[in-house]
Design an enzyme around this catalytic site. Structure first.
Site, PDB file in Angstrom:
ATOM      1  CG  ASP A   8      -2.214   0.767   1.010  1.00  0.00           C
ATOM      2  OD1 ASP A   8      -2.339   1.447  -0.023  1.00  0.00           O
ATOM      3  OD2 ASP A   8      -3.092   0.701   1.890  1.00  0.00           O
ATOM      4  CD  GLU A  10      -3.137   5.207   1.641  1.00  0.00           C
ATOM      5  OE1 GLU A  10      -4.046   5.598   0.899  1.00  0.00           O
ATOM      6  OE2 GLU A  10      -2.686   4.037   1.614  1.00  0.00           O
ATOM      7  CG  HIS A  60      -2.106   3.518  -3.038  1.00  0.00           C
ATOM      8  ND1 HIS A  60      -2.786   3.953  -1.921  1.00  0.00           N
ATOM      9  CD2 HIS A  60      -1.939   4.611  -3.817  1.00  0.00           C
ATOM     10  CE1 HIS A  60      -3.001   5.250  -2.011  1.00  0.00           C
ATOM     11  NE2 HIS A  60      -2.505   5.680  -3.164  1.00  0.00           N
ATOM     12  CG  HIS A 104      -3.516   2.958   5.799  1.00  0.00           C
ATOM     13  ND1 HIS A 104      -4.809   2.809   6.242  1.00  0.00           N
ATOM     14  CD2 HIS A 104      -3.515   2.569   4.504  1.00  0.00           C
ATOM     15  CE1 HIS A 104      -5.559   2.344   5.263  1.00  0.00           C
ATOM     16  NE2 HIS A 104      -4.808   2.183   4.186  1.00  0.00           N
ATOM     17  CG  HIS A 116      -7.976   5.254   4.377  1.00  0.00           C
ATOM     18  ND1 HIS A 116      -6.640   5.605   4.337  1.00  0.00           N
ATOM     19  CD2 HIS A 116      -8.147   4.335   3.384  1.00  0.00           C
ATOM     20  CE1 HIS A 116      -6.037   4.942   3.361  1.00  0.00           C
ATOM     21  NE2 HIS A 116      -6.926   4.163   2.773  1.00  0.00           N
ATOM     22  CD  GLU A 135      -6.872  -0.268   3.595  1.00  0.00           C
ATOM     23  OE1 GLU A 135      -5.737  -0.379   3.080  1.00  0.00           O
ATOM     24  OE2 GLU A 135      -7.573   0.756   3.481  1.00  0.00           O
TER      25      GLU A 135
END
Length: 280
Positions: A8, A10, A60, A104, A116, A135
């Site tokens: 990902d 972030e 991502h 994240h 998020h 996630e």
């Protein structure tokens, strides 16, 4: 030994600004280079420990962020949108270990950099079988359903804490410490990537210590949306039920359905939000 990477953005070294997360944004191209360097630190360590294959999934947004020209040539790379299993695309029971890079913390986590869950403003909360899920839990649950243990998680301090609470003594690397959602104290890239490589070596040296993270079937996915319109639209998907004005629920015996459904949710929610202007 086969090693799987879900990457990902972030939680990548050096990144804090939403502009850096999307093509055309200020700093995005440099962000892609940093994302690739974090992934390469894991790939290099995996091959040092005798990996026969390393599969990397760009997980991502557009999933076209990792630099193909800079990625370690010994791996294979999965990229491009609309992949059926999204953040878990390419993962199957043949892998010996899974690594989550640049992850994240879940939505609403204090001091979680760019926190998020799956989407930005559209999703407020996600639960699987009644337990709040970010996630890390979503993808670890998918890996666990295939019998694959997660051995490494990199990102900010908040996601590392989340991962340890969920997975136990998993190797983690905190490349930044959140000050707020959009600011952090950073470890410089050269040192951060060295830390990631060292942690990968440790993780693979003791991979026999890890067990797959399993969630008991049947799996019930509950989502709290920010909009009644998104919830109502998603409830039109067969098997998805409206459980409240902004809540949907879905139950299945196959965890793969959860991953696939999130992809469909993202397309519907993104369309509703983008066409709703300030109301989205």
């Amino acid at each position: 030994m086969k090693v799987y990477l879900s990457v990902d953005m972030e939680g990548v070294t050096g990144l804090t600004d939403p502009e850096e997360m999307h093509a055309g944004g200020r700093g995005y191209e440099r962000g892609c280079e940093l994302m690739t360097a974090d992934a390469n630190a894991v790939i290099e360590a995996a091959f040092l420990r005798g990996a026969e294959a390393v599969v990397v999934n760009d997980a991502h947004s557009s999933t076209k962020n990792l630099r193909v020209d800079l990625i370690d040539p010994r791996c294979t790379l999965i990229r491009g949108p609309y992949k059926p299993m999204r953040m878990g695309q390419g993962l199957d029971a043949s892998f010996d270990a899974a690594c989550f890079v640049g992850y994240h913390a879940c939505a609403g986590t204090p001091n979680g950099v760019l926190n998020h869950t799956w989407m930005g403003k559209e999703i407020q909360n996600v639960w699987i079988n009644g337990e709040i899920s970010g996630e890390t839990r979503l993808v670890a649950g998918y890996a666990g359903s295939l019998g694959v243990p997660v051995v490494l998680v990199t990102g900010d301090e908040a996601v590392c804490e989340e991962a340890r609470a969920l997975l136990g003594d998993v190797e983690t690397v905190a490349v930044k410490k959140g000050i707020d959602k959009f600011s952090a104290e950073l470890v410089p890239p050269a040192r951060a990537q060295e830390m990631i490589g060292e942690a990968t070596l440790r993780a693979l040296d003791r991979r026999a210590d890890f067990r797959p993270y399993t969630i008991e079937a049947p799996y019930t996915l509950a989502v709290e949306w920010n909009s009644t319109a998104i919830a109502a639209s998603c409830a039109n998907i067969p098997g998805v039920r409206l459980a409240g004005p902004r809540h949907t629920e879905f139950t299945t015996e196959d965890y793969g359905d959860i991953m696939a459904l999130f992809g469909i949710f993202s397309m519907i929610a993104g369309t509703v939000a983008c066409s709703s202007g300030v109301y989205g």
